[in-house]
Enzyme design. Structure first.
Site, PDB file in Angstrom:
ATOM      1  N   ARG A  99      35.366  28.703  43.430  1.00  0.00           N
ATOM      2  CA  ARG A  99      36.168  29.449  42.464  1.00  0.00           C
ATOM      3  C   ARG A  99      37.621  28.987  42.556  1.00  0.00           C
ATOM      4  NH1 ARG A  99      32.018  30.416  40.553  1.00  0.00           N
ATOM      5  NH2 ARG A  99      31.092  32.401  39.925  1.00  0.00           N
ATOM      6  N   GLU A 129      40.235  29.335  33.683  1.00  0.00           N
ATOM      7  CA  GLU A 129      39.428  28.261  33.116  1.00  0.00           C
ATOM      8  C   GLU A 129      39.402  28.377  31.598  1.00  0.00           C
ATOM      9  OE1 GLU A 129      36.223  27.294  36.678  1.00  0.00           O
ATOM     10  OE2 GLU A 129      35.567  28.433  34.919  1.00  0.00           O
ATOM     11  N   HIS A 141      33.341  22.961  35.184  1.00  0.00           N
ATOM     12  CA  HIS A 141      32.506  23.984  35.824  1.00  0.00           C
ATOM     13  C   HIS A 141      31.012  23.711  35.584  1.00  0.00           C
ATOM     14  CE1 HIS A 141      32.614  28.439  37.273  1.00  0.00           C
ATOM     15  NE2 HIS A 141      31.551  27.808  37.743  1.00  0.00           N
TER      16      HIS A 141
END
Length: 328
Positions: free
Chosen positions: A239, A267, A286
């Site tokens: 994360r 993000e 991601h």
């Protein structure tokens, strides 16, 4: 087994479960699939779950509140076809004795494989050498094999544990920082439990697999990043909140480190974020967990968990709801 219901939107179900998976589930009970696309509303979920004994959830589902659970008094099991259950499971679930399993282990395999790939490619300097080849150059500078070096693993849970198991196929020293694990447990995994500071000082590669909890927010700050070796590689597939991004940007600007970042906070990273332009950063969108065909691994895992539940066997992904505060 009586009624089983899939609560997530239809397109999410289709992205995770192939026809063979749906047929297998239907053979294990009466399967009801949410036919509506998009994120289901609490009202729609309450209608779907009525009378169910097993609920399958995934990304996009609302919290299973008391009002929803009241519609399914015989609900025995929630199978979460995704990672964290924090947005789905509320304390009342545990209070009602409903068991919960998630697919973090299946997702962790994909994360670990991605981290290993980034480890090998970065050590071999393939990112830069490929660019040099396009320019007509032919050099093998700064190439390091995954041999006789030290790898630091921050967090030895599902993903970190899989990463460690993959690394054991290589002749490397593995250091682990994880306050939730015992020294004996880490030794059994083939690694050495150390302080975060020792890990950062001694590792040639540092791979982050810690959960995003208050204790890990900004954990890799200016002081700790400064401990890392020159030319060390930092990989984050966990994360973005775990890294102080301003501090990392400062270290990267010095040209001292190399970073592979699959996650940022927020993000996506802003269009003008230095991570997008610094030459010693690899930024990916991601993708480390489960993407495209990788999501089928989640489906297979969920079916295996249901099979184990029906046979009275321990479920591999069962969640201890009292440990939610230290889970990703």
């Amino acid at each position: 087994m009586k009624k089983m219901v899939m609560l997530q939107g239809k397109e999410m179900t289709d992205s995770i479960f192939a026809q063979k998976h749906l047929e297998r589930l239907d053979s294990m009970g009466r399967l009801v699939i949410n036919p509506i696309s998009g994120k289901p509303s609490p009202e729609h979920v309450a209608e779907l779950i009525e009378g169910a004994e097993v609920a399958i959830t995934s990304w996009g589902c609302p919290p299973l509140t008391s009002a929803i659970l009241d519609r399914a008094p015989n609900l025995k099991l929630i199978l979460h076809a995704a990672g964290t259950i924090k947005g789905i499971v509320v304390p009342v679930v545990g209070e009602r004795g409903i068991r919960v399993s998630n697919a973090s282990d299946a997702l962790g395999q994909g994360v670990a494989e991605t981290a290993l790939g980034l480890t090998i490619v970065s050590l071999k300097n393939i990112w830069r050498l490929a660019q040099n080849m396009r320019k007509g150059e032919w050099s093998k500078e700064n190439v390091t094999e995954l041999y006789d070096i030290t790898i630091g693993v921050i967090g030895a849970g599902r993903a970190g544990g899989h990463y460690i198991r993959l690394l054991r196929q290589f002749n490397v020293r593995i250091l682990v920082f994880d306050p939730a694990q015992s020294e004996e447990r880490i030794k059994e995994m083939g690694a050495v439990l150390v302080s975060l500071e020792q890990l950062l000082r001694e590792s040639d590669v540092v791979s982050i697999h810690a959960p995003a909890i208050p204790e890990t927010a900004g954990m890799l700050n200016e002081e700790r990043l400064s401990l890392m070796k020159n030319e060390a590689i930092l990989i984050n597939t966990a994360r973005g909140t775990i890294i102080d991004e301003a501090a990392l940007t400062a270290e990267l600007t010095k040209g001292r480190l190399w970073a592979c970042l699959d996650v940022t906070y927020p993000e996506p990273a802003a269009a003008d974020h230095p991570f997008r332009s610094l030459p010693n950063v690899i930024l990916t969108p991601h993708i480390a967990g489960a993407v495209n065909n990788g999501k089928r691994r989640i489906a297979a895992y969920v079916i295996d968990e249901l099979d184990r539940f029906q046979k009275g066997l321990p479920m591999h992904g069962e969640v201890n709801l009292s440990n939610l505060h230290v889970m990703a």
